[in-house]
Design a protein around this motif. Structure first.
Motif, PDB file in Angstrom:
ATOM      1  N   ILE A  60      -4.145  -6.831   9.918  1.00 53.59           N
ATOM      2  CA  ILE A  60      -3.627  -5.677   9.186  1.00 53.59           C
ATOM      3  C   ILE A  60      -2.128  -5.500   9.403  1.00 53.59           C
ATOM      4  N   ILE A  61      -1.463  -5.012   8.356  1.00 56.35           N
ATOM      5  CA  ILE A  61      -0.025  -4.737   8.413  1.00 56.35           C
ATOM      6  C   ILE A  61       0.243  -3.429   7.680  1.00 56.35           C
ATOM      7  N   ALA A  62       0.766  -2.435   8.385  1.00 56.64           N
ATOM      8  CA  ALA A  62       1.198  -1.204   7.729  1.00 56.64           C
ATOM      9  C   ALA A  62       2.476  -1.513   6.959  1.00 56.64           C
ATOM     10  N   LEU A  63       2.440  -1.329   5.635  1.00 57.92           N
ATOM     11  CA  LEU A  63       3.527  -1.829   4.801  1.00 57.92           C
ATOM     12  C   LEU A  63       3.648  -1.019   3.520  1.00 57.92           C
ATOM     13  N   ASP A  64       4.886  -0.668   3.189  1.00 62.50           N
ATOM     14  CA  ASP A  64       5.203  -0.058   1.905  1.00 62.50           C
ATOM     15  C   ASP A  64       5.879  -1.134   1.068  1.00 62.50           C
ATOM     16  N   VAL A  65       5.224  -1.586   0.006  1.00 62.34           N
ATOM     17  CA  VAL A  65       5.743  -2.721  -0.765  1.00 62.34           C
ATOM     18  C   VAL A  65       7.056  -2.409  -1.467  1.00 62.34           C
ATOM     19  N   ARG A  66       7.440  -1.142  -1.520  1.00 65.59           N
ATOM     20  CA  ARG A  66       8.717  -0.788  -2.140  1.00 65.59           C
ATOM     21  C   ARG A  66       9.901  -1.173  -1.264  1.00 65.59           C
ATOM     22  N   ASP A  67       9.637  -1.436   0.004  1.00 61.41           N
ATOM     23  CA  ASP A  67      10.674  -1.777   0.978  1.00 61.41           C
ATOM     24  C   ASP A  67      10.778  -3.299   1.076  1.00 61.41           C
ATOM     25  N   ARG A  68      11.731  -3.853   0.360  1.00 63.39           N
ATOM     26  CA  ARG A  68      11.851  -5.323   0.284  1.00 63.39           C
ATOM     27  C   ARG A  68      12.035  -5.955   1.659  1.00 63.39           C
ATOM     28  N   ALA A  69      12.894  -5.370   2.482  1.00 63.82           N
ATOM     29  CA  ALA A  69      13.139  -5.943   3.811  1.00 63.82           C
ATOM     30  C   ALA A  69      11.872  -5.914   4.661  1.00 63.82           C
ATOM     31  N   ASN A  91      -1.985  -6.012  -5.483  1.00 62.53           N
ATOM     32  CA  ASN A  91      -2.816  -4.926  -5.988  1.00 62.53           C
ATOM     33  C   ASN A  91      -2.157  -3.550  -5.905  1.00 62.53           C
ATOM     34  N   ALA A  92      -1.210  -3.369  -4.993  1.00 66.31           N
ATOM     35  CA  ALA A  92      -0.638  -2.040  -4.771  1.00 66.31           C
ATOM     36  C   ALA A  92      -0.041  -1.485  -6.059  1.00 66.31           C
ATOM     37  N   GLY A  93      -0.419  -0.269  -6.389  1.00 65.98           N
ATOM     38  CA  GLY A  93       0.089   0.369  -7.595  1.00 65.98           C
ATOM     39  C   GLY A  93      -0.493   1.757  -7.738  1.00 65.98           C
ATOM     40  N   LEU A  94       0.056   2.536  -8.648  1.00 61.99           N
ATOM     41  CA  LEU A  94      -0.418   3.902  -8.833  1.00 61.99           C
ATOM     42  C   LEU A  94       0.071   4.468 -10.148  1.00 61.99           C
ATOM     43  N   ALA A  95      -0.588   5.558 -10.558  1.00 60.08           N
ATOM     44  CA  ALA A  95      -0.136   6.375 -11.681  1.00 60.08           C
ATOM     45  C   ALA A  95       0.130   7.771 -11.146  1.00 60.08           C
ATOM     46  N   THR A 115       6.903   0.948  -7.202  1.00 58.85           N
ATOM     47  CA  THR A 115       5.666   0.402  -6.639  1.00 58.85           C
ATOM     48  C   THR A 115       5.058  -0.663  -7.538  1.00 58.85           C
ATOM     49  N   ASN A 116       4.824  -0.310  -8.795  1.00 58.93           N
ATOM     50  CA  ASN A 116       4.083  -1.186  -9.709  1.00 58.93           C
ATOM     51  C   ASN A 116       4.878  -2.403 -10.157  1.00 58.93           C
ATOM     52  N   VAL A 117       6.199  -2.262 -10.200  1.00 60.62           N
ATOM     53  CA  VAL A 117       7.049  -3.368 -10.651  1.00 60.62           C
ATOM     54  C   VAL A 117       7.768  -4.016  -9.469  1.00 60.62           C
ATOM     55  N   SER A 118       8.643  -3.264  -8.815  1.00 60.78           N
ATOM     56  CA  SER A 118       9.439  -3.867  -7.733  1.00 60.78           C
ATOM     57  C   SER A 118       8.566  -4.349  -6.587  1.00 60.78           C
ATOM     58  N   GLY A 119       7.602  -3.544  -6.171  1.00 60.39           N
ATOM     59  CA  GLY A 119       6.731  -3.941  -5.066  1.00 60.39           C
ATOM     60  C   GLY A 119       5.947  -5.195  -5.371  1.00 60.39           C
ATOM     61  N   LEU A 120       5.470  -5.290  -6.589  1.00 54.89           N
ATOM     62  CA  LEU A 120       4.734  -6.478  -6.997  1.00 54.89           C
ATOM     63  C   LEU A 120       5.641  -7.705  -7.021  1.00 54.89           C
ATOM     64  N   VAL A 121       6.832  -7.535  -7.563  1.00 60.26           N
ATOM     65  CA  VAL A 121       7.779  -8.652  -7.642  1.00 60.26           C
ATOM     66  C   VAL A 121       8.162  -9.142  -6.247  1.00 60.26           C
ATOM     67  N   TYR A 122       8.444  -8.215  -5.332  1.00 58.75           N
ATOM     68  CA  TYR A 122       8.779  -8.623  -3.965  1.00 58.75           C
ATOM     69  C   TYR A 122       7.634  -9.433  -3.352  1.00 58.75           C
ATOM     70  N   THR A 123       6.422  -8.911  -3.487  1.00 57.10           N
ATOM     71  CA  THR A 123       5.255  -9.550  -2.882  1.00 57.10           C
ATOM     72  C   THR A 123       5.067 -10.968  -3.404  1.00 57.10           C
ATOM     73  N   VAL A 124       5.066 -11.106  -4.710  1.00 54.59           N
ATOM     74  CA  VAL A 124       4.799 -12.412  -5.308  1.00 54.59           C
ATOM     75  C   VAL A 124       5.927 -13.396  -5.013  1.00 54.59           C
ATOM     76  N   ARG A 125       7.161 -12.953  -5.215  1.00 55.91           N
ATOM     77  CA  ARG A 125       8.292 -13.865  -5.010  1.00 55.91           C
ATOM     78  C   ARG A 125       8.377 -14.371  -3.571  1.00 55.91           C
ATOM     79  N   LEU A 126       8.123 -13.493  -2.614  1.00 55.67           N
ATOM     80  CA  LEU A 126       8.279 -13.879  -1.212  1.00 55.67           C
ATOM     81  C   LEU A 126       7.124 -14.744  -0.692  1.00 55.67           C
ATOM     82  N   LEU A 127       5.974 -14.685  -1.359  1.00 54.61           N
ATOM     83  CA  LEU A 127       4.834 -15.487  -0.910  1.00 54.61           C
ATOM     84  C   LEU A 127       4.689 -16.805  -1.673  1.00 54.61           C
TER      85      LEU A 127
END
Length: 257
Positions: A60-69, A91-95, A115-127
């Motif tokens: 487990i990792i406590a993580l806010d995907v909006r935080d790129r670093a 999967n992280a996202g919200l309305a 969250t829905n755009v930047s967080g997803l982009v960070y996650t995918v690009r970095l992995l």
């Protein structure tokens, strides 16, 4: 005999694993013998999930995907054997809110975009580089039927999910020859904490969304994710769009003054 992939060889990185689709997917993969890296903002829920699934199966990792670093650091710090990631579930996202555009909160709009755009982009690009270096894998993004069928009050949410869909389709081309598959999952009416978050904890409003109907469950969506990733490596499911049997595409919204 159609040879499915062996899920016991899966190592799955999941964002938004503290509830809903993410938590259900973590349970589904571990039940099949996979290892899971479960991330999310709520540490207490992550701990509960790890206790349920076992530390040998769930990191487990406590993580806010909006935080790129923070996303970069979290990925760099994943210990073996969990670092051999071959499935990414972004999967992280919200309305937030359902007000008309002229009345909506700009803060809510920004949170959805972050969250829905930047967080997803960070996650995918970095992995992605790791998936490619390890010989391939699978990226699963969480879109929505809203990305194709917009509705009143859902302007920015729908726009973010349209982004997710086209991002997934576009990176498929970028990944030609890399043995990395990409699938966008596009659910409709599903009873999770989604509406409770959208209405900022108002249980009555959230309950009204599902009242008198039979919505899908998080487990239904997790099963579709699991199925897409278990198919033979030469098969890529571009997208899966799911709606409850009790939900259909509505008529055009026509104003008659």
């Amino acid at each position: 005999m159609y040879q499915l992939l062996d899920p016991s060889r899966f190592v799955v990185f999941i964002t938004g694993a503290t509830s809903g689709f993410g938590a259900a997917a973590a349970r589904r993969y571990v039940a099949a013998g996979a290892k899971v890296i479960a991330t999310g903002r709520r540490q207490d829920r992550l701990v509960e999930l790890q206790e349920e699934l076992g530390k040998e199966n769930c990191h487990i990792i406590a993580l806010d995907v909006r935080d790129r670093a923070a996303v970069e650091q979290a990925i760099a710090d994943i210990p073996a054997p969990f670092d051999a990631i071959n499935i990414v579930l972004a999967n992280a996202g919200l309305a937030l809110g359902l007000q008309p555009a002229a009345e909506a909160s700009l803060d809510d709009w920004q949170t959805m975009i972050d969250t829905n755009v930047s967080g997803l982009v960070y996650t995918v690009r970095l992995l992605l580089p790791g998936l490619i270096a390890r010989g391939g894998g699978h990226v699963v993004t969480l879109g929505s039927v809203a990305g194709e069928y917009a509705y009143p009050g859902g302007s920015v949410y729908a726009a973010t999910k349209a982004f997710v869909k086209h991002f997934a389709l576009a990176i498929r081309s970028d990944l030609q020859g890399k043995n990395v598959r990409v699938t966008d999952i596009e659910p409709g009416l599903t009873e999770t904490e989604f509406s409770l978050v959208r209405f900022k904890g108002d249980a009555d409003k959230a309950g009204n969304v599902y009242s008198g109907t039979k919505a899908m469950t998080a487990e239904d969506i997790a099963e579709s994710i699991f199925w897409a990733t278990s198919l033979p490596e030469h098969v890529n499911v571009n997208k899966i769009q799911l709606m409850a049997t009790t939900q259909a595409i509505g008529a055009f919204d026509i104003f008659r003054g």
